[in-house]
Motif scaffolding. Structure first.
Motif, PDB file in Angstrom:
ATOM      1  N   SER A 726       0.802  -1.230   0.000  1.00 28.24           N
ATOM      2  CA  SER A 726       0.000   0.000   0.000  1.00 28.24           C
ATOM      3  C   SER A 726       0.831   1.275   0.000  1.00 28.24           C
ATOM      4  CB  SER A 726      -0.933   0.010   1.236  1.00 28.24           C
ATOM      5  OG  SER A 726      -1.744  -1.135   1.280  1.00 28.24           O
ATOM      6  N   LEU A 746      -6.565   4.617   5.233  1.00 29.38           N
ATOM      7  CA  LEU A 746      -6.338   3.857   4.010  1.00 29.38           C
ATOM      8  C   LEU A 746      -6.549   2.360   4.239  1.00 29.38           C
ATOM      9  CD1 LEU A 746      -5.324   3.752   1.049  1.00 29.38           C
ATOM     10  CD2 LEU A 746      -3.014   3.512   1.977  1.00 29.38           C
ATOM     11  N   LEU A 747      -6.032   1.833   5.332  1.00 30.27           N
ATOM     12  CA  LEU A 747      -6.058   0.386   5.537  1.00 30.27           C
ATOM     13  C   LEU A 747      -7.343  -0.116   6.191  1.00 30.27           C
ATOM     14  CD1 LEU A 747      -2.384  -0.321   6.689  1.00 30.27           C
ATOM     15  CD2 LEU A 747      -3.384  -0.563   4.416  1.00 30.27           C
ATOM     16  N   ASP A 750     -10.938   2.675   3.534  1.00 32.46           N
ATOM     17  CA  ASP A 750     -10.968   3.009   2.107  1.00 32.46           C
ATOM     18  C   ASP A 750     -11.506   1.830   1.289  1.00 32.46           C
ATOM     19  OD1 ASP A 750     -10.588   3.802  -0.493  1.00 32.46           O
ATOM     20  OD2 ASP A 750      -8.628   4.704  -0.114  1.00 32.46           O
ATOM     21  N   HIS A 753      -9.723   0.595  -1.968  1.00 32.16           N
ATOM     22  CA  HIS A 753      -8.414  -0.055  -1.862  1.00 32.16           C
ATOM     23  C   HIS A 753      -8.604  -1.558  -1.621  1.00 32.16           C
ATOM     24  CE1 HIS A 753      -4.352  -0.949  -1.162  1.00 32.16           C
ATOM     25  NE2 HIS A 753      -4.280  -0.704   0.140  1.00 32.16           N
ATOM     26  N   SER A 756      -7.797  -3.011   1.898  1.00 35.60           N
ATOM     27  CA  SER A 756      -8.332  -2.434   3.135  1.00 35.60           C
ATOM     28  C   SER A 756      -9.312  -3.393   3.791  1.00 35.60           C
ATOM     29  CB  SER A 756      -9.028  -1.103   2.838  1.00 35.60           C
ATOM     30  OG  SER A 756     -10.273  -1.327   2.201  1.00 35.60           O
TER      31      SER A 756
END
Length: 856
Positions: A726, A746-747, A750, A753, A756
């Protein structure tokens, strides 16, 4: 021993020597090869020894990549052996094949009539044409099956015979196979490989195609269906992956479009056999069995069997399911019958046998018994009942004490033994150690009832002994297979196996006939794959940090390394590992890291997960395309060869981790682009999403849920982003220094992604919502409710509040609580999915190995 030196070249055919008094397939006279062999050998000579060796290696590569194996019992070190194929086929002229074909058809007709009588009126016993002791003393005669044969034109759907040519040049039948004849799938795979490694020679030789036989097999199974004649549901019943010919079971199921099942996948209700699939129960019309008949119904036959279906025989009696071959057909494999077949052929067919059997004396008759006892040294003695550890013995090879013991056994129970003539099998050319040499050979042929006749495969499975002058020719004894080329007078038109008249049926999403066992294995393929990937990425990140710590001697690097080492233990579950360990282990972790990578006996290690991934994939071999299976094979084989089987340090481990990731990406790419979004895909991807979510949570809990000082925090954040693939996304999206709130956003949150947590939960919600499931009175099933709660709790969280404060231990309690709660929900979700979709019987290794079906 005469040398045939007119074929001299670099392959060493000048040393091709036949055995005195033994017929050789290549030669018609002392010094003259048969015309078709001469043309074929000339083509090989033009190719040369080195080129032929390259073709042989290419054949082995193709067989290995296609997962062609033969399981060997008693070989604890290497249960699954690669299938071995010699590049020199057996050639049979069209004129000779016509004789063999007619003999096989006649023999199949005769066996069918005998089967019909033994389980029907038993007139052969009443007239004295067959001794009662010979039939009732054989384990293959199943009393519950008397009167259970359905009303149909032919009952023996499949028939196989092992042939060998004697010194006089005549083909003899060594034994008959009627229980669950194996080998036709291997013959087809051999042919597929040979057309790729010797395409020009194959085309020029004008070889008969095999596809017509498999069309006949499909049609023959459709013909015996008691219901749904236009589109019957046909299943292949296998003992499971530990069975010696499991590859063939999976291969034929995939090639013919049938569902591969184990006993636990079927159930009997309301007088019918049903397939337990994700979409519910589906009626089964025909069972192509690869399980010994006595194991097929624990209710009426072998009560200890875990391989069959309780109540199956009663469904047969009611005429609601057809089985190929019928239960009880193994009585025809009684070798004592060989002595009576000539008389039975005259009685039932009014014909002499076209293919004679090897000379056989049943010891249940006084005169024959006396002959056997007087000639033990020159005969092969066989028990009429085959079982593990109960095989034929060559009388001449026994000591005096062993001979006397055998004599007493025969006298005590003479009806259980036969004596057979020791036949010198013919030899044929084989490519051994870069030379063409003569080897003894046995040919297995295959016959299927289709329409109003029996259809013979124009070819078969030829096997040769690995060692010279060895008459024990079998795969269990290390034999080598060959393709069998029946020559045509004019080229055969290529025909696909899939050309068939059956009406196509369109299946809805998630309603394909996917068994609960297959769904279970698919789910775990996804889970094991994600465990391999998560461990590989984290281990690769850790090795990079280890190099930096050793090179720069920076205390921050050392502290970050300690965090990652503890994280590795917690992600893989390989406790105690680096958790609460001595400082010396943290300072010199190389040996422990190598153990975590290489030790297949350590639960949670990288090798253990690679092996578990491979085994789960092999259990459902029939569901994978050729390309996908090759990628599975590459992952396992390369890791085994380059890491497990060699001595290496952490420096070499880095490159192998890169290669392993490349293999994982290849597999995920193939499945993503090749699998239809039906039940199989949903199970595979659900396993992946569930395990990726769990691995990500374990990573975050052991690294970011604990507060670190600023310099260390940055390194840990970067390492986590690298381990989750990432970092590039973070840099492109935020264009800022590493900050904990942004990394967590983000992890965790999101949904765009793919790595995630929110993305995994969203996909799980979608997959579970499509799977068929009884919801009762609730609008949601239990699994839907669980994943919805986890997904909703995550979406409602506020990242800033999660990291607002730490407790006395330096842990962010709200973040830790969210991740811990989600973990519990995901583990509960796995349990509910297993209970809802994977309820099937487990088969023990012992039971699978006991039901040996048909040894090749």
């Amino acid at each position: 021993m005469p040398n045939r030196n007119h074929l001299a070249n670099d392959m060493g055919t000048q040393h091709y020597a036949t055995q005195l008094g033994i017929y050789d397939e290549m030669y018609a006279t002392e010094n003259k090869a048969l015309p078709h062999w001469e043309r074929f050998m000339a083509a090989l000579e033009a190719m040369g020894s080195e080129q032929l060796e390259l073709r042989r290696r290419e054949a082995q590569r193709l067989l290995r990549e296609n997962g062609v194996t033969y399981n060997v019992y008693g070989d604890a070190q290497n249960l699954t052996r690669p299938w071995r194929l010699d590049p020199v086929p057996l050639l049979i002229s069209s004129e000779e094949w016509a004789i063999i074909e007619a003999g096989l058809k006649q023999r199949a007709e005769l066996m069918d009539l005998i089967l019909k009588d033994l389980y029907g009126p038993q007139s052969l016993l009443k007239k004295g044409l067959l001794p009662a002791e010979l039939i009732f003393g054989h384990d293959g005669f199943l009393h519950p099956c008397v009167g259970a044969l359905p009303k149909q034109q032919r009952h023996l759907t499949l028939y196989s015979a092992n042939l060998a040519r004697g010194p006089n040049g005549r083909m003899w039948v060594l034994d008959d196979r009627t229980q669950a004849p194996s080998g036709s799938g291997y013959a087809l795979e051999n042919r597929t490989v040979m057309t790729r490694v010797l395409p020009d020679i194959f085309r020029q030789t004008q070889v008969r195609r095999l596809s017509g036989f498999f069309h006949a097999l499909q049609q023959g199974l459709v013909d015996i269906a008691p219901h749904n004649k236009e589109d019957p549901r046909i299943v292949v019943l296998t003992p499971g992956p530990l069975n010696e010919t499991y590859f063939e079971h999976a291969y034929l199921a995939a090639q013919l479009g049938f569902t591969l099942v184990q006993g636990g996948d079927l159930t009997v209700r309301d007088g019918r056999v049903w397939l337990k699939s994700l979409a519910g129960l589906q009626a089964v019309d025909v069972i192509l069995r690869r399980v010994d008949d006595s194991f097929c119904d624990p209710l009426e036959m072998r009560s200890s069997s875990q391989l069959g279906v309780a109540g199956l025989l009663e469904v047969v009696r009611r005429g609601h399911v057809a089985i190929a071959n019928p239960l009880g057909s193994s009585i025809l494999e009684n070798p004592g019958l060989l002595a009576f077949l000539p008389r039975l052929s005259r009685h039932l067919l009014s014909q002499e046998l076209k293919l004679p059997s090897i000379a056989t004396w049943w010891c249940g008759q006084r005169r024959e018994r006396e002959f056997v006892l007087k000639n033990l040294d020159s005969l092969v003695i066989k028990p009429i009942n085959r079982s593990l550890g109960n095989h034929a013995v060559f009388g001449g090879s026994l000591s005096n004490a062993e001979k006397e013991l055998l004599r007493q056994q025969i006298i005590a129970k003479p009806h259980l033994f036969i004596g057979q003539e020791q036949v010198s099998f013919s030899t044929l050319p084989a490519f051994i150690d870069h030379h063409i040499e003569a080897r003894n050979a046995v040919l297995r042929n295959f016959v299927v009832a289709s329409g109003n006749e029996y259809v013979v495969m124009p070819g078969g499975l030829t096997r040769v002994a690995r060692q010279k002058d060895n008459f024990v020719v079998s795969n269990q004894a290390g034999g080598i297979s060959k393709d069998t080329w029946v020559l045509a007078k004019e080229p055969d038109k290529p025909l696909s196996i899939w050309t068939q008249a059956r009406r196509p049926q369109l299946l809805d999403v998630a309603s394909e006939p996917l068994t609960s066992r297959a769904a279970d294995n698919l789910f775990w393929v996804g889970r094991h794959l994600e465990r391999v990937e998560a461990t590989t990425r984290l281990l690769r990140t850790l090795l990079q940090k280890l190099r930096e710590a050793l090179e720069f001697k920076d205390s921050i690097d050392t502290q970050c390394l300690a965090v990652l080492l503890r994280t590795l233990t917690q992600v893989t579950g390989t406790y105690p590992g680096f958790v609460k360990c001595a400082d010396s282990l943290l300072q010199a972790p190389e040996q422990e890291l190598l153990v975590l990578a290489k030790d297949g006996n350590r639960k949670g290690s990288l090798t253990a997960n690679v092996q578990a991934f491979g085994q789960a994939a092999f259990n459902i071999r029939d569901l994978w395309s050729h390309d996908t299976w090759r990628s599975i094979d590459n992952i396992q084989r390369r890791w085994q060869q380059r890491v497990v089987n060699v001595e290496l340090g952490v420096e070499q481990l880095q490159k192998n981790l890169d290669d392993l990731l490349t293999g994982i990406v290849a597999f995920t790419g193939l499945t993503a682009e090749s699998m239809t979004r039906e039940a199989a895909w949903l199970m595979l991807d659900s396993g992946r999403r569930l395990e990726r979510a769990l691995a990500l949570i374990a990573l975050l809990r052991s690294s970011l849920a604990l507060r670190h000082e600023e310099p260390l925090q940055n390194q840990v954040l970067e390492a986590v982003l690298v381990a989750t693939d990432s970092l590039t996304i973070y840099q492109r999206r935020y264009r800022a220094v590493l900050q904990l709130p942004m990394v967590l956003t983000l992890l965790l949150l999101d949904e765009t992604h793919p790595r995630s947590l929110a993305y995994q939960l969203r996909e799980l919600t979608a997959h579970i919502g499509v799977l068929p499931r009884s919801k009762g009175k609730s609008p949601l099933s239990e699994e839907e409710a669980i994943v919805l709660k986890a997904y909703t709790d995550l979406r409602l969280c506020n990242i800033q509040e999660l990291i607002l404060a730490t407790d006395n231990a330096g842990i962010y309690p709200r973040l830790e609580q969210l991740l811990a709660d989600t973990t519990q929900l995901l583990w509960r979700l796995a349990e509910v999915i297993a209970a809802a979709y994977f309820s099937h019987a487990q088969t023990s290794q012992l039971m699978v190995q006991t039901a040996t079906e048909d040894e090749l």
